[in-house]
Design an enzyme around this catalytic site. Structure first.
Site, PDB file in Angstrom:
ATOM      1  N   GLU A  46       0.939  -1.056   0.076  1.00 18.45           N
ATOM      2  CA  GLU A  46      -0.032  -0.216   0.039  1.00 18.45           C
ATOM      3  C   GLU A  46       0.887   1.251  -0.108  1.00 18.45           C
ATOM      4  O   GLU A  46       1.967   1.175   0.603  1.00 18.45           O
ATOM      5  CB  GLU A  46      -0.963   0.154   1.252  1.00 18.45           C
ATOM      6  CG  GLU A  46      -1.917  -1.102   1.116  1.00 18.45           C
ATOM      7  CD  GLU A  46      -2.781  -1.219  -0.001  1.00 18.45           C
ATOM      8  OE1 GLU A  46      -3.221  -0.075  -0.472  1.00 18.45           O
ATOM      9  OE2 GLU A  46      -3.127  -2.284  -0.139  1.00 18.45           O
ATOM     10  N   HIS A 106      -8.101  -3.329   0.586  1.00 18.46           N
ATOM     11  CA  HIS A 106      -7.052  -2.197   0.362  1.00 18.46           C
ATOM     12  C   HIS A 106      -6.242  -1.883   1.613  1.00 18.46           C
ATOM     13  O   HIS A 106      -5.275  -1.178   2.007  1.00 18.46           O
ATOM     14  CB  HIS A 106      -7.471  -0.846   0.010  1.00 18.46           C
ATOM     15  CG  HIS A 106      -8.016  -0.827  -1.523  1.00 18.46           C
ATOM     16  ND1 HIS A 106      -7.172  -1.136  -2.580  1.00 18.46           N
ATOM     17  CD2 HIS A 106      -9.211  -0.490  -1.899  1.00 18.46           C
ATOM     18  CE1 HIS A 106      -7.739  -1.166  -3.458  1.00 18.46           C
ATOM     19  NE2 HIS A 106      -8.991  -0.926  -3.145  1.00 18.46           N
TER      20      HIS A 106
END
Length: 244
Positions: free
Chosen positions: A18, A191
């Site tokens: 990320e 995510h």
């Protein structure tokens, strides 16, 4: 049953970065702020502990944006006091060595006449990602910014989306579609790097159980992507981060 001697690797290492991001604006440079890797044993087709998981303090844009927090769940508090990328890379290398996924480096100052204790050869492994962005674009760009080399082992990977698209004869654009085609439900938060890595690993386990040839050298060869340029071209896939 697949003959263990025909297996291409001992472990698949599922990785999902990320990175810093902003709504409707590209951050330059974009920086990795979460680094998870989940191990899948190629012999047992099972996820194994320990995973590697490290938050990273961004340097160029030290403040995590509200958009980034909304997308990834990563807050300013989660990266505060965490190491910069170069130190995180050292920690990852140490994790690889501790898990026999890499061999310890030979000290540069060691004498040629000095007796070196033989080490057990490292286990064979290859990285698995959901798309090419992580290792084709983001890692080379981050390493360039941080002034470090891209580890040799991270210059080759398997894009699970390409494999799944072939196996299911249908284009797989992202992790939600991948989970659906594998008959799995989302665990955790989409995510979140560590949650995504676990979910991708679950999908990979499903694929290698269903298609055991994916564990063999012959079966895996067509799906190996190698980054020889080691630079992130302008406008490369996911320049603003992964949304799928």
């Amino acid at each position: 049953m697949t003959d263990p001697s025909s297996l291409a690797v001992d472990y698949f290492l599922v990785l999902d970065f990320e990175a810093t991001c902003e709504e409707k604006r590209r951050l330059v440079p974009q920086e990795i702020i979460e680094w998870p890797v989940v191990k899948v044993n190629a012999h047992t087709c099972c996820i194994e502990d320990p995973a590697f998981h490290q938050y990273i303090a961004p340097q160029a844009h030290p403040t995590v944006t509200p958009f980034c927090t909304q997308l990834t769940g990563i807050t300013q508090e989660m990266v505060a006091g965490q190491p910069p990328f170069a130190e995180a890379l050292q920690r990852f290398t140490a994790w690889m060595i501790q898990n026999r996924l890499a061999a310890p480096a030979v000290p540069q100052d060691s004498s040629e006449e000095e007796e070196i204790t033989p080490t057990v050869p490292p286990l064979r492994s290859v990285f698995v990602t959901c798309g090419d962005w992580d290792l084709k674009t983001m890692l080379p760009a981050q390493c360039a910014v941080s002034g470090v080399e891209v580890p040799l082992a991270m210059r080759t990977w398997i894009n699970i989306k390409k494999v799944a698209s072939h196996c299911f004869s249908r284009r797989i654009d992202g992790m939600p579609a991948l989970l659906q085609r594998c008959g799995l439900s989302l665990e955790g938060r989409h995510h979140s790097g560590i949650d995504d890595a676990i979910n991708i690993a679950r999908c990979w386990v499903h694929l290698i159980k269903t298609y055991p040839e994916l564990r063999t050298a012959e079966g895996i060869a067509p799906w190996l992507t190698r980054n020889t340029a080691m630079v992130a071209p302008p406008g490369a896939e996911g320049s603003q981060g992964k949304i799928a």
